[in-house]
Motif scaffolding. Structure first.
Motif, short mmCIF file in Angstrom:
data_model
loop_
_atom_site.label_atom_id
_atom_site.label_comp_id
_atom_site.label_asym_id
_atom_site.label_seq_id
_atom_site.Cartn_x
_atom_site.Cartn_y
_atom_site.Cartn_z
N ARG A 1 41.33 -16.36 0.17
CA ARG A 1 41.98 -15.20 0.88
C ARG A 1 41.11 -15.02 2.13
N ASN A 2 42.15 -14.78 3.36
CA ASN A 2 41.74 -14.06 4.72
C ASN A 2 40.91 -15.16 5.48
N ILE A 3 41.21 -16.36 5.59
CA ILE A 3 40.62 -17.42 6.23
C ILE A 3 41.52 -17.13 7.63
N GLY A 4 40.63 -16.61 8.61
CA GLY A 4 41.23 -16.34 9.86
C GLY A 4 40.23 -15.87 10.90
N PHE A 5 40.82 -15.23 12.06
CA PHE A 5 39.91 -14.58 13.03
C PHE A 5 40.58 -13.64 13.83
N GLN A 6 40.03 -12.70 14.82
CA GLN A 6 40.38 -11.88 15.38
C GLN A 6 40.91 -12.35 16.83
N ILE A 7 42.38 -12.17 16.82
CA ILE A 7 42.96 -12.60 18.36
C ILE A 7 42.31 -11.76 19.36
N LYS A 8 42.13 -10.39 19.02
CA LYS A 8 41.59 -9.33 20.02
C LYS A 8 40.79 -8.50 19.33
N ALA A 9 39.47 -8.45 19.88
CA ALA A 9 38.53 -7.64 19.13
C ALA A 9 38.59 -6.21 19.63
N TYR A 10 38.09 -5.34 19.04
CA TYR A 10 38.02 -3.75 19.35
C TYR A 10 37.43 -3.69 20.69
N TYR B 1 41.02 2.31 20.51
CA TYR B 1 40.57 0.99 20.30
C TYR B 1 41.67 0.19 19.34
N ASN B 2 42.01 -0.91 19.74
CA ASN B 2 43.18 -1.82 19.03
C ASN B 2 42.53 -3.26 18.82
N SER B 3 42.99 -3.82 17.65
CA SER B 3 42.54 -4.97 17.49
C SER B 3 43.66 -5.76 16.73
N TYR B 4 43.82 -7.04 17.11
CA TYR B 4 44.90 -8.00 16.37
C TYR B 4 44.13 -9.06 15.67
N GLY B 5 44.75 -9.62 14.53
CA GLY B 5 44.09 -10.69 13.89
C GLY B 5 45.09 -11.75 13.29
N LEU B 6 44.72 -12.85 13.00
CA LEU B 6 45.67 -13.95 12.26
C LEU B 6 45.01 -14.30 11.31
N ARG C 1 51.04 -25.30 -8.94
CA ARG C 1 51.96 -25.17 -7.78
C ARG C 1 50.77 -24.69 -6.63
N ILE C 2 51.17 -25.09 -5.45
CA ILE C 2 50.10 -24.70 -4.23
C ILE C 2 51.19 -23.74 -3.41
N GLY C 3 50.30 -22.99 -2.76
CA GLY C 3 51.14 -22.02 -1.92
C GLY C 3 50.23 -21.40 -0.57
N ALA C 4 50.90 -21.02 0.34
CA ALA C 4 50.06 -20.34 1.42
C ALA C 4 50.94 -19.09 1.98
N ASN C 5 50.17 -18.14 2.35
CA ASN C 5 50.61 -16.96 3.26
C ASN C 5 49.94 -16.84 4.84
N LEU C 6 50.67 -16.66 5.61
CA LEU C 6 50.46 -16.63 7.04
C LEU C 6 50.36 -14.90 7.20
N LYS C 7 49.70 -14.61 7.80
CA LYS C 7 49.39 -13.20 8.04
C LYS C 7 49.09 -12.61 9.33
N PHE C 8 49.72 -11.74 9.99
CA PHE C 8 49.55 -11.14 11.32
C PHE C 8 48.92 -9.89 10.89
N ILE C 9 47.84 -9.37 11.63
CA ILE C 9 47.28 -8.29 11.30
C ILE C 9 47.13 -7.14 12.39
N THR C 10 47.23 -5.78 12.32
CA THR C 10 47.06 -4.94 13.63
C THR C 10 46.06 -3.81 13.00
N SER C 11 45.27 -3.29 13.77
CA SER C 11 44.51 -2.23 13.36
C SER C 11 44.15 -1.35 14.82
N THR C 12 44.49 0.02 14.53
CA THR C 12 44.15 0.86 15.46
C THR C 12 43.16 2.08 15.16
N PHE C 13 42.21 2.45 16.06
CA PHE C 13 41.22 3.52 15.95
C PHE C 13 41.05 4.18 17.02
N GLU C 14 41.71 5.34 17.24
CA GLU C 14 41.71 6.07 18.50
C GLU C 14 42.21 5.13 19.47
#
Length: 342
Positions: A191-200, A165-170, A150-163
């Motif tokens: 796992r977690n092959i991706g990049f930050q769309i928006k850096a902190y 500062y905000n960041s988004y990733g794919l 079996r072969i499978g894939a997940n596509l993930k949208f990531i959000t992060s907030t500290f005070e």
């Protein structure tokens, strides 16, 4: 045979390439919460088991190649209090689209770091603030034609907030799952092959990429299933010298801890055993060599790296619990519910 060799060659090339790009571990990348265990059962088996196949819908969060029709219309909710005021939870659901077994998987994980007191550079109180991160995923898996893979894939949208500062990733996860007539399971996950769309701020950071390889088998003459996971196989060495084990002689010469080849090898290994895996009541035991080496205290027995748990099924409801030993300072209790909505 040609297809098998082609798939193997592609995987080797991907591993070598990504090793050069992403070879990092904890503290060297952002969004570290992505590699936290997503369910009590997984944590009880050591923390990163990737060979749980069947109706366990949470396994699709960590290994997309385990997504299958047995998960159809099953909902899972999991929660644990991590350390101090940190809390972590996950939600997963799967739905089979047609009679050919095409199944889509939805997942959500969230971590809250609690409340913090803010101060300026002069030590004056400014305000309270919080920190939290989350990831929303969509996954799919299917069989490779005429092969027990079996072969499978997940596509993930990531959000992060500290005070403020905000960041988004794919990111994306890719997995392969193999099983044979002897009930031997093997799985390979990127796992977690991706990049930050928006850096902190201005500098984009890498994601906590890792490659895990897993094996498991249910014994023929006993209700026991063993698991072996090799984590972070893209990185060598993975061990770091423990500052508490530095030796200073009378002349002031400092000698750091020497990590042997065997010790390095074991730090990649996680072992687990499940008793009555498909029964109404099941028991899980696990051990993470890396967690044990990194968190144990010298001359003190605290059983770091050990984890255990159990699962109980009541009609269409399954309750799971696990306990993991981290250090003398804190340990983790994890609870989860899986509901069959059919």
């Amino acid at each position: 045979m040609y297809l098998k060799r082609t798939v193997l060659l592609i995987l080797i090339l991907i591993t070598v390439f990504l090793d050069n790009v992403y070879s990092q571990s904890a503290g060297e990348s952002t969004y570290q919460f992505l590699n936290i265990s997503t369910s009590p059962r997984q944590l009880a088996l050591g923390g990163k088991t990737i060979t749980n196949f069947g109706s366990d819908v949470t396994s699709g969060l960590y290994n997309p190649s385990t997504i299958n029709p047995d998960m159809d219309n099953i909902l899972s909710v999991n929660y644990f209090s991590y350390f101090s005021d940190i809390s972590f939870g996950s939600l997963s659901y799967a739905y089979t689209l047609d009679n050919r077994g095409n199944t889509i998987h939805f997942g959500f994980s969230y971590i809250n770091y609690g409340d913090f007191m803010g101060y300026d550079e002069y030590g004056n109180f400014t305000s309270e603030f919080t920190g939290n991160e989350s990831v929303l995923s969509v996954g799919y898996a299917n069989n490779i034609n005429n092969l027990p893979i079996r072969i499978g894939a997940n596509l993930k949208f990531i959000t992060s907030t500290f005070e403020q500062y905000n960041s988004y990733g794919l990111a994306a996860d890719f997995g392969l799952f193999y099983t044979d007539e002897n009930d031997i399971n093997m799985s390979l996950v990127f796992r977690n092959i991706g990049f930050q769309i928006k850096a902190y701020d201005e500098v984009r950071e890498s994601l906590p990429f890792e490659v895990n390889l897993g094996f498991s088998q249910r014994l023929d003459n006993a209700p026991i299933k063993w698991h072996l996971t090799l984590e972070n196989i893209q990185k060598w060495p993975i061990g770091l010298s423990n500052p508490s084990r530095i030796i200073t002689d009378l002349d002031g010469n400092v000698t750091e801890e020497n990590i042997s080849f065997i010790n390095e090898l074991l730090r990649h290994a996680i072992i687990g055993v499940e008793i009555f895996p498909e029964s109404i009541f099941s028991v899980q035991l696990g051990y993470s060599f890396r967690r044990s080496e990194e968190l144990k205290i010298l001359e003190q027995r605290n059983f770091s790296g050990v984890s255990f748990g159990f699962g109980m099924k009541f009609n269409k409801l399954r309750f799971n619990y696990s306990h993991a030993r981290y250090s003398s300072a804190s340990n983790v209790n994890y609870v989860g519910l899986q509901i069959d909505l059919n």
